[in-house]
Write a protein that holds these residues in place. Sequence first.
Motif, PDB file in Angstrom:
ATOM      1  N   ASN A   1      -6.709 -14.355  -1.518  1.00  0.00           N
ATOM      2  CA  ASN A   1      -7.682 -13.271  -1.289  1.00  0.00           C
ATOM      3  C   ASN A   1      -8.137 -12.794  -2.665  1.00  0.00           C
ATOM      4  O   ASN A   1      -7.676 -11.756  -3.164  1.00  0.00           O
ATOM      5  CB  ASN A   1      -7.035 -12.088  -0.555  1.00  0.00           C
ATOM      6  N   TYR A   2      -9.000 -13.601  -3.300  1.00  0.00           N
ATOM      7  CA  TYR A   2      -9.306 -13.347  -4.712  1.00  0.00           C
ATOM      8  C   TYR A   2     -10.043 -12.021  -4.918  1.00  0.00           C
ATOM      9  O   TYR A   2      -9.819 -11.335  -5.924  1.00  0.00           O
ATOM     10  CB  TYR A   2     -10.126 -14.503  -5.264  1.00  0.00           C
ATOM     11  N   LYS A   3     -10.886 -11.626  -3.996  1.00  0.00           N
ATOM     12  CA  LYS A   3     -11.629 -10.372  -4.150  1.00  0.00           C
ATOM     13  C   LYS A   3     -10.660  -9.191  -4.167  1.00  0.00           C
ATOM     14  O   LYS A   3     -10.732  -8.307  -5.031  1.00  0.00           O
ATOM     15  CB  LYS A   3     -12.631 -10.223  -2.986  1.00  0.00           C
TER      16      LYS A   3
ATOM     17  N   GLY B   1      -1.618  -7.269  -6.319  1.00  0.00           N
ATOM     18  CA  GLY B   1      -2.520  -8.290  -6.886  1.00  0.00           C
ATOM     19  C   GLY B   1      -1.917  -9.666  -6.790  1.00  0.00           C
ATOM     20  O   GLY B   1      -2.584 -10.635  -6.394  1.00  0.00           O
ATOM     21  N   GLY B   2      -0.633  -9.772  -7.117  1.00  0.00           N
ATOM     22  CA  GLY B   2       0.052 -11.066  -7.042  1.00  0.00           C
ATOM     23  C   GLY B   2       0.065 -11.604  -5.618  1.00  0.00           C
ATOM     24  O   GLY B   2      -0.181 -12.788  -5.378  1.00  0.00           O
ATOM     25  N   TYR B   3       0.309 -10.714  -4.653  1.00  0.00           N
ATOM     26  CA  TYR B   3       0.331 -11.117  -3.230  1.00  0.00           C
ATOM     27  C   TYR B   3      -1.037 -11.659  -2.814  1.00  0.00           C
ATOM     28  O   TYR B   3      -1.146 -12.767  -2.267  1.00  0.00           O
ATOM     29  CB  TYR B   3       0.692  -9.924  -2.349  1.00  0.00           C
ATOM     30  N   HIS B   4      -2.112 -10.945  -3.142  1.00  0.00           N
ATOM     31  CA  HIS B   4      -3.452 -11.413  -2.751  1.00  0.00           C
ATOM     32  C   HIS B   4      -3.805 -12.708  -3.463  1.00  0.00           C
ATOM     33  O   HIS B   4      -4.412 -13.596  -2.880  1.00  0.00           O
ATOM     34  CB  HIS B   4      -4.486 -10.324  -3.065  1.00  0.00           C
ATOM     35  N   TYR B   5      -3.384 -12.825  -4.717  1.00  0.00           N
ATOM     36  CA  TYR B   5      -3.681 -14.067  -5.467  1.00  0.00           C
ATOM     37  C   TYR B   5      -2.999 -15.254  -4.795  1.00  0.00           C
ATOM     38  O   TYR B   5      -3.625 -16.274  -4.531  1.00  0.00           O
ATOM     39  CB  TYR B   5      -3.197 -13.922  -6.909  1.00  0.00           C
ATOM     40  N   ARG B   6      -1.709 -15.095  -4.444  1.00  0.00           N
ATOM     41  CA  ARG B   6      -0.956 -16.217  -3.842  1.00  0.00           C
ATOM     42  C   ARG B   6      -1.558 -16.597  -2.493  1.00  0.00           C
ATOM     43  O   ARG B   6      -1.458 -17.727  -2.049  1.00  0.00           O
ATOM     44  CB  ARG B   6       0.517 -15.829  -3.659  1.00  0.00           C
TER      45      ARG B   6
ATOM     46  N   ALA C   1      -7.056  -5.043  -6.995  1.00  0.00           N
ATOM     47  CA  ALA C   1      -5.720  -4.520  -7.308  1.00  0.00           C
ATOM     48  C   ALA C   1      -5.481  -4.556  -8.817  1.00  0.00           C
ATOM     49  O   ALA C   1      -4.958  -3.603  -9.407  1.00  0.00           O
ATOM     50  CB  ALA C   1      -4.658  -5.348  -6.581  1.00  0.00           C
ATOM     51  N   TRP C   2      -5.906  -5.640  -9.472  1.00  0.00           N
ATOM     52  CA  TRP C   2      -5.680  -5.758 -10.919  1.00  0.00           C
ATOM     53  C   TRP C   2      -6.529  -4.751 -11.694  1.00  0.00           C
ATOM     54  O   TRP C   2      -6.094  -4.214 -12.700  1.00  0.00           O
ATOM     55  CB  TRP C   2      -5.984  -7.180 -11.386  1.00  0.00           C
ATOM     56  N   ALA C   3      -7.742  -4.451 -11.177  1.00  0.00           N
ATOM     57  CA  ALA C   3      -8.582  -3.422 -11.819  1.00  0.00           C
ATOM     58  C   ALA C   3      -7.890  -2.065 -11.713  1.00  0.00           C
ATOM     59  O   ALA C   3      -7.853  -1.291 -12.663  1.00  0.00           O
ATOM     60  CB  ALA C   3      -9.953  -3.393 -11.155  1.00  0.00           C
ATOM     61  N   GLU C   4      -7.255  -1.820 -10.544  1.00  0.00           N
ATOM     62  CA  GLU C   4      -6.545  -0.546 -10.372  1.00  0.00           C
ATOM     63  C   GLU C   4      -5.266  -0.512 -11.197  1.00  0.00           C
ATOM     64  O   GLU C   4      -4.801   0.534 -11.623  1.00  0.00           O
ATOM     65  CB  GLU C   4      -6.272  -0.298  -8.884  1.00  0.00           C
ATOM     66  N   ALA C   5      -4.708  -1.691 -11.478  1.00  0.00           N
ATOM     67  CA  ALA C   5      -3.502  -1.747 -12.324  1.00  0.00           C
ATOM     68  C   ALA C   5      -3.848  -1.334 -13.753  1.00  0.00           C
ATOM     69  O   ALA C   5      -3.144  -0.508 -14.356  1.00  0.00           O
ATOM     70  CB  ALA C   5      -2.913  -3.158 -12.318  1.00  0.00           C
ATOM     71  N   THR C   6      -4.982  -1.843 -14.290  1.00  0.00           N
ATOM     72  CA  THR C   6      -5.326  -1.440 -15.672  1.00  0.00           C
ATOM     73  C   THR C   6      -5.877  -0.017 -15.674  1.00  0.00           C
ATOM     74  O   THR C   6      -5.778   0.681 -16.678  1.00  0.00           O
ATOM     75  CB  THR C   6      -6.359  -2.398 -16.325  1.00  0.00           C
ATOM     76  N   ASN C   7      -6.395   0.457 -14.532  1.00  0.00           N
ATOM     77  CA  ASN C   7      -6.811   1.855 -14.450  1.00  0.00           C
ATOM     78  C   ASN C   7      -5.594   2.770 -14.619  1.00  0.00           C
ATOM     79  O   ASN C   7      -5.687   3.870 -15.154  1.00  0.00           O
ATOM     80  CB  ASN C   7      -7.479   2.111 -13.094  1.00  0.00           C
ATOM     81  N   ALA C   8      -4.416   2.284 -14.170  1.00  0.00           N
ATOM     82  CA  ALA C   8      -3.175   3.066 -14.331  1.00  0.00           C
ATOM     83  C   ALA C   8      -2.647   2.930 -15.753  1.00  0.00           C
ATOM     84  O   ALA C   8      -2.231   3.908 -16.372  1.00  0.00           O
ATOM     85  CB  ALA C   8      -2.119   2.598 -13.326  1.00  0.00           C
TER      86      ALA C   8
ATOM     87  N   GLU D   1       0.845  -1.208   0.000  1.00  0.00           N
ATOM     88  CA  GLU D   1       0.000   0.000   0.000  1.00  0.00           C
ATOM     89  C   GLU D   1       0.880   1.258   0.000  1.00  0.00           C
ATOM     90  O   GLU D   1       0.570   2.261  -0.637  1.00  0.00           O
ATOM     91  CB  GLU D   1      -0.937   0.008   1.220  1.00  0.00           C
ATOM     92  N   GLU D   2       2.014   1.199   0.723  1.00  0.00           N
ATOM     93  CA  GLU D   2       2.936   2.354   0.719  1.00  0.00           C
ATOM     94  C   GLU D   2       3.502   2.570  -0.678  1.00  0.00           C
ATOM     95  O   GLU D   2       3.699   3.700  -1.113  1.00  0.00           O
ATOM     96  CB  GLU D   2       4.109   2.103   1.685  1.00  0.00           C
TER      97      GLU D   2
END
Length: 493
Positions: A321-323, A313-318, A328-335, A291-292
């Motif tokens: 924490n799929y939600k 996203g990778g951390y939550h996937y591993r 995180a991945w939605a925010e990645a493509t938002n960037a 988050e930092e």
Amino acid sequence: MAGLREIEKQFFPLQKIQDVIDLFKNELKDNEPNLTLMSIVLGVIENILTVNRAVSSDADKSNTLEPIFPVIELSTIEALYTKFVTHIKRSVDKTKFPDKFATRELVKIVSDVVWCCLSKSFKDRAHLQSLYSFLTGNKLDCFGVAFAVVAAFQILEYNDVHLSLSEDHAWVVFGEDLKETAEVTWHGKGNEDKRGQPITASVVEKSWLYLNGQPVICNRHMEVAAIVSGINPSINLTVDSVEMGSLQQELLWLLYDLGHLSKYPMALGNLGDLEEISPTPGRPPPVDIFEESIESSKVHYHNQHVYPYTYLGGYHYRNHNYKKALKAWAEATNAVKNFNYNREDEEIYKEFLEVGNDLIPTMMKHVASENASRIHQTSISYDPDCYADFLRFYDGICEWEEDSKTPVLHITWAKQLVNSLAKFDPTVRKLIHLISEDGEESSSSSESDEESEEEREIIQDENRNQKKKVKAKKGKTHDKDKSDKINGKAEDS
Ligand SMILES: FC(F)c1nnc(N2CCN(c3ncnc4sc(CC(F)(F)F)cc34)CC2)s1
């Protein structure tokens, strides 16, 4: 810069991780930490702990937890240090450059001084990032060349030449107020290097490779953070050196506590990954560090960096924490959607290809099986937030492709999209309220039933095909599973 200072020599021989920490702590007190010394020290240690591992002959040592940290003698380091300093000073006639600040001509000359010694083989292997690799093997990777140029300018006593880093490229800034830029290394495969050229606004604009003008511009302390972040503890594709990983982690915390990671999102991401593997007591959890990293990109780089979100996203996937992974991945493509995709952006393309065509499908499969255990109320396939983030992920990819010279999407993307869509329950697909950018509202539940009926037929047809394929492929090992193991961080054997 002359030879090693007495205060630096007193730290040798280095016999344990703490000795290296003490050396770096002392260097970082200085406003000109010795980049050449630190890169050589890290390169020597990394080489011994990963490339040329001393295989302990006596059996008893191999099964004790006794660390195998090498003894680093001053003579070893001093010989390499002198070799680099001599090479640089002998190759650059400073009398021709009386200015206090570097010039483009001088930057090209120093880049050539590094470049001319490089062997033309294996540029994208591991452990080619340090001056140790340059001095003992004449090999450097893309980052290593840019770093060597900056270390050379420190030796020539220019304090205006600094490392500029994007998420997949490196160059230098220089001049009175760091206003000038210059390519000093190559990028990717099959691209002519543009060394000596400035990085112009037209190259930078909407380009992920140049972060749309928001690269990490380092000071000397952040250049130390870059070499620490660039430590590669991998022994081979499946095993990491525990000692090298610990050294990297402790050095990153030292730099973190001194504030030198606050404007360096990828270094924070690297630290988060290391904390996931081996948590440091009393330190924040990995999610806080990721988050930092995101916050740093928002505050200092106009939220243009993409990796902070894919780290999270990778951390939550591993950690299943799929939600949160989908968010995180939605925010990645938002960037990424603000960039135009071009041929030199393959690295971030591969990142999203894996998310869209591998991680999300795998996640939807797991969740489907979880439904079987009747906990579907909490499962993502019934959660409208997850469905919304799923749609946002793809919407960002499509917007990224818009106006791009190079296409992003192809049939596999479409197949996986339909496949994953089908895994969301029809009820949840009705709950989504789509609001377009101009504020026009429409609900995703289509007005006409036959339209949703038609949609259902397409999806069912796709599922039938998928099932046929799975049956056909039964005997074949799934490459991803293998690469899953490859990405695993098994303990040192
Ligand atoms: F997306 C996430 F999951 C990622 N996991 N590892 C990622 N890395 C690992 C480390 N990494 C980096 N980590 C620190 N600093 C830099 S500067 C740079 C560009 C270049 F190499 F200088 F050309 C890359 C990079 C590149 C991105 S992203």
